[in-house]
Design a protein around this motif. Structure first.
Motif: not given
Length: 466
Positions: A441-456
């Motif tokens: 789980s990555h906090a929203h909204p954060t820049y770190a969500e891009a890491v999760k999405e790239a992993a997906l």
């Protein structure tokens, strides 16, 4: 004559950290520094002052380009006070170096100021205001590096300068010509570009930041061009001359045609060289290689059994955090422990804006090695956090093994990716798969969500927000 368990020569990030760790482990330790202030290149004329100027210039750039859109009206013209900007930078440096002095006192590390040179493998002569010789059972060489130049260039430190002088200019250049499209040149180039200088980068290779993943190079080139920086790639510099306040750089383009650049300042940023001047290494039986580096084995031990070397003065990336890890490693080896460094997982960062950060293998390296891989990428512009801050340039790219899904490399361009890369290092240190990151789980909204999405995207090609 004073005797110590460990003497560390050089007080940069590698040296002072090594001294602290040795002291923590119960060794009587001394630190020898030839300059009046501790901290080496990084704290005095490198990492810290350059980041201070990058932050100050970033504030100015935002004020003249983005504040109005944010609903912030400033009456009158916004002006650069370069003298105050440089003074603030120096204040940051002074505060940081005083912090190192505090740490030495706290850990009971005795500091000598003066040039340390070997008399033999256990004795060091220190030439400062006075001259004395000390004895040490073990010695750590941490003398770092200095800016390199090209053999035909004469650095006058006024108009033809290195990064050291670029940190303390008394005026904003009209046209700064930068020789070298690496990290240091790009960071300082962006500082002065923001402050109003025309900036031209002349690079021998066919791309900037050539050691990093090609996708990062292409993205940063595009963004910096948009900001007004001009690039001349595949250009071989052949001459640099000065006439009064004008500097003329002669080069040859990829077609072999002669090209000439004229500016009022030329920043020579072609890398750094290991610094062993005055060390008298041969007196201690310490061998240097043909590149001037101190030769070491996998445990940082030199050709002299009781002498070790770390950081920029040995092989590997010239990074402050790499030197720190090596300093800790040597201290723990001396204490009888068995530490280890995974050099593949030492991240690299470019502190332009947007920032650039990477760890692990590049796509080019995986192709060359014949490793089967898959790639997942996610653009920063698709994040709500990026739109909120108007930092929409960049992306996160994750490379994972095609069969095992283990993360092999992570490459980022964007806001705060210098901090975000730590997530990738942590994941890779524990041999995480792309799916492991995707399910966190990555906090929203954060820049770190891009890491999760790239992993997906790397796992099942199923990012949620594009």
């Amino acid at each position: 004559m004073k005797s110590f368990d460990v003497a560390v020569i050089g007080s940069g990030p590698g040296g002072y950290v090594a001294a602290i760790r040795c002291a923590q482990l119960g060794m009587k330790t001394t630190l020898i520094e030839k300059y009046n202030t501790l901290g080496g290149t990084c704290l005095n004329v490198g990492c810290i002052p350059s980041k201070a100027l990058l932050d100050s210039s970033h504030h100015y750039h935002d004020a003249i380009t983005h504040f109005e859109e944010h609903g912030i009206d400033i009456p009158g013209d916004v002006k650069v006070n370069l003298k105050q900007m440089i003074a603030r930078k120096q204040g940051v440096v002074d505060q940081t170096t005083k912090g190192i002095e505090f740490l030495m006192n706290k850990n009971k590390v005795e500091v000598f100021h003066g040039l340390g040179s070997f008399k033999d493998a256990t004795h060091i002569m220190i030439k400062g205001e006075t001259e004395e010789t000390i004895e040490a059972k073990n010695i750590i060489i941490a003398t770092g590096s200095k800016p390199s130049t090209l053999p035909f260039i004469e650095i006058d430190k006024e108009r033809i300068i290195t990064s050291t002088e670029a940190l303390s200019l008394k005026e904003v250049p009209k046209h700064m010509i930068i020789i070298g499209g690496g990290v240091i040149g790009l960071e300082l180039g962006q500082v002065y570009n923001r402050l109003g200088a025309d900036v031209s980068v002349v690079e021998y290779m066919d791309r900037i930041i050539p050691g990093m993943d090609g996708a990062l190079s292409r993205e940063l080139t595009k963004v910096l061009k948009k900001q007004g920086v001009k690039f001349y790639l595949s250009h071989k510099v052949k001459s640099v001359t000065r006439k009064g306040k004008e500097v003329i750089v002669g080069a040859e383009d990829k077609k072999g045609a002669d090209v000439e650049f004229k500016g009022d300042y030329c920043l020579v940023s072609v890398g750094r060289r290991p610094y062993t001047d005055g060390l008298n290494a041969e007196a201690a039986g310490v061998k240097l290689n043909d590149r001037g580096q101190v030769e070491v084995d996998d445990h940082m031990r030199t050709s002299a059994a009781n002498i070790y070397a770390i950081g920029d003065v040995i092989r590997g990336a010239m990074l402050a955090h790499k030197a720190e890890e090596e300093g800790v490693m040597v201290a723990e080896i001396l204490a009888g422990q068995q530490p280890h460094i995974n050099y593949n997982l030492i991240p690299g960062v470019v502190y332009t804006w947007p920032e650039v950060a990477a760890v692990g293998k590049t796509e080019e390296e995986l192709k060359e090695a014949g490793v089967p891989y898959k790639s997942g990428q996610f653009p920063m512009r698709a994040l709500g956090r990026s739109r909120a801050s108007m930092d929409t340039d960049g992306f996160v790219k994750i490379l994972a093994h095609k069969e095992t899904d283990e993360v092999l490399g992570v490459h980022m361009v964007g806001a705060r990716v210098a901090d975000l890369i730590a997530e990738a290092v942590t994941a890779m240190e524990f041999r995480a798969s792309a799916e492991d990151i995707a399910r966190m789980s990555h906090a929203h909204p954060t820049y770190a969500e891009a890491v999760k999405e790239a992993a997906l995207a790397a796992t099942e090609d199923r990012p949620l927000h594009i």
